[in-house]
Design an enzyme around this catalytic site. Structure first.
Site, PDB file in Angstrom:
ATOM      1  CE  LYS A  14      56.989  54.797  54.321  1.00  0.00           C
ATOM      2  NZ  LYS A  14      57.813  53.567  54.544  1.00  0.00           N
ATOM      3  CG  PHE A  64      63.086  45.382  49.339  1.00  0.00           C
ATOM      4  CD1 PHE A  64      63.001  46.764  49.445  1.00  0.00           C
ATOM      5  CD2 PHE A  64      64.199  44.748  49.876  1.00  0.00           C
ATOM      6  CE1 PHE A  64      64.000  47.510  50.051  1.00  0.00           C
ATOM      7  CE2 PHE A  64      65.214  45.491  50.491  1.00  0.00           C
ATOM      8  CZ  PHE A  64      65.105  46.873  50.580  1.00  0.00           C
ATOM      9  NE  ARG A 102      64.881  56.328  61.957  1.00  0.00           N
ATOM     10  CZ  ARG A 102      65.023  55.612  60.847  1.00  0.00           C
ATOM     11  NH1 ARG A 102      64.326  55.921  59.755  1.00  0.00           N
ATOM     12  NH2 ARG A 102      65.828  54.582  60.807  1.00  0.00           N
ATOM     13  CB  THR A 108      62.443  49.016  59.087  1.00  0.00           C
ATOM     14  OG1 THR A 108      63.412  50.008  59.405  1.00  0.00           O
ATOM     15  CG2 THR A 108      62.088  49.096  57.625  1.00  0.00           C
ATOM     16  NE  ARG A 122      58.235  52.707  59.975  1.00  0.00           N
ATOM     17  CZ  ARG A 122      59.470  52.944  59.549  1.00  0.00           C
ATOM     18  NH1 ARG A 122      60.507  52.514  60.234  1.00  0.00           N
ATOM     19  NH2 ARG A 122      59.656  53.610  58.429  1.00  0.00           N
ATOM     20  CG  HIS A 147      60.294  58.365  55.288  1.00  0.00           C
ATOM     21  ND1 HIS A 147      61.417  57.587  55.122  1.00  0.00           N
ATOM     22  CD2 HIS A 147      60.720  59.647  55.328  1.00  0.00           C
ATOM     23  CE1 HIS A 147      62.474  58.384  55.042  1.00  0.00           C
ATOM     24  NE2 HIS A 147      62.081  59.640  55.161  1.00  0.00           N
TER      25      HIS A 147
END
Ligand code: GTP
Ligand code: MG
Length: 245
Positions: A14, A64, A102, A108, A122, A147
């Site tokens: 991202k 959001f 993942r 997240t 993350r 992602h």
């Protein structure tokens, strides 16, 4: 699907990852040595609004949502330098690849990621408050760097949303394709089979297309101007065609 050979996931690096120069770190985490999986396709994408909306369709209407679209379109991290607004989109392929990536990405929410899984990608992200016009805290934006598709169904939807078959070597494609036998043009939410002034050419005879996309395009009739699901077909053909606002 030949699940051992063709399990696939969509990975997005991202805009915050590009801005903070952690691209190399993420790519090296994705090396075959670390994961046993392989790159099947990759491209730099200046994300258009249609693509962002389709990608995050499940969050439409949430507090959001608009901040999330601005984030993936690069507007948050590059408010001035529009030309720097990009994500790197990757089709990544291998046995158990969905779970592997993942796990590597982590939770997240980057705060949770740091607490629960230090070392995951993350854990390097951040959480930014979203304020309304009066300055009241209404939600948070999670700048979480990457992602990764959540399951097989999402992976298929997302890979077909970001990539055309030609982006992927034929032996690495996991989903059925078909050859188009007519012309399709697009203009302001409508589809045409012959050129209209200011329309955009999407596909022509001989182009290899996701079969599910062609089914949607074939449901077009001139008395039915917008076949359902048209946006998810069109969005990928608009990638990098025009500078986005
Ligand atoms: P992705 O890999 O980006 O799809 O993340 P995910 O699968 O872990 O989460 P999900 O698909 O549910 O949400 C997509 C993105 O929306 C997340 O990366 C977050 O940026 C944002 N998001 C999801 N759920 C929430 C939430 O409950 N609150 C807030 N503030 N943002 C959320
Ligand atoms: Mg998700």
């Amino acid at each position: 699907m030949d699940s051992d050979r063709l399990e696939q996931t969509l990975v997005l690096i991202k805009p915050d990852a590009l801005k903070n120069s952690v691209t190399g770190f993420i790519l090296s985490q994705l090396s075959e040595f670390h994961t046993g999986s392989r790159f099947a396709a990759a491209k730099i994408v200046n994300v258009n609004r249609l693509l962002a909306e389709e990608h995050y369709a499940e969050h439409r209407g949430k507090a959001f949502y608009e901040a999330l679209l601005d984030y993936i379109m690069g507007k948050v991290h590059y408010p001035q330098d529009r030309w720097k607004r990009r994500v790197i989109a990757i089709v990544y392929l291998g046995p158990d690849v969905l779970k592997t990536v993942r796990t590597m990405a982590g939770p997240t929410n980057p705060h949770k990621a740091r607490e629960e899984r230090p070392g995951c990608i993350r854990a390097l992200g951040t959480v930014v408050p979203i304020l309304d016009a009066q300055g009241k805290h209404i939600d948070d934006r999670m700048d979480n760097l990457v992602h990764a598709s959540a399951n097989h169904e999402d992976a298929e939807r997302e890979i077909k949303l970001w990539f055309i078959p030609h982006d992927i070597p034929p032996l690495m494609r996991a989903y059925p394709t078909e050859t188009c036998d007519t012309h399709y043009y697009y203009k302001q939410g409508r589809l045409y089979e012959t050129y209209e002034p200011s329309s955009v050419f999407l596909l022509g005879p001989g182009d290899v297309v996701w079969k599910s996309d062609l089914d949607i395009l074939r449901s077009y009739r001139s008395d039915n101007p917008a076949p359902s699901g048209l946006n998810k077909v069109v969005a990928k053909y608009l990638i990098n065609r025009f500078p986005e606002d």
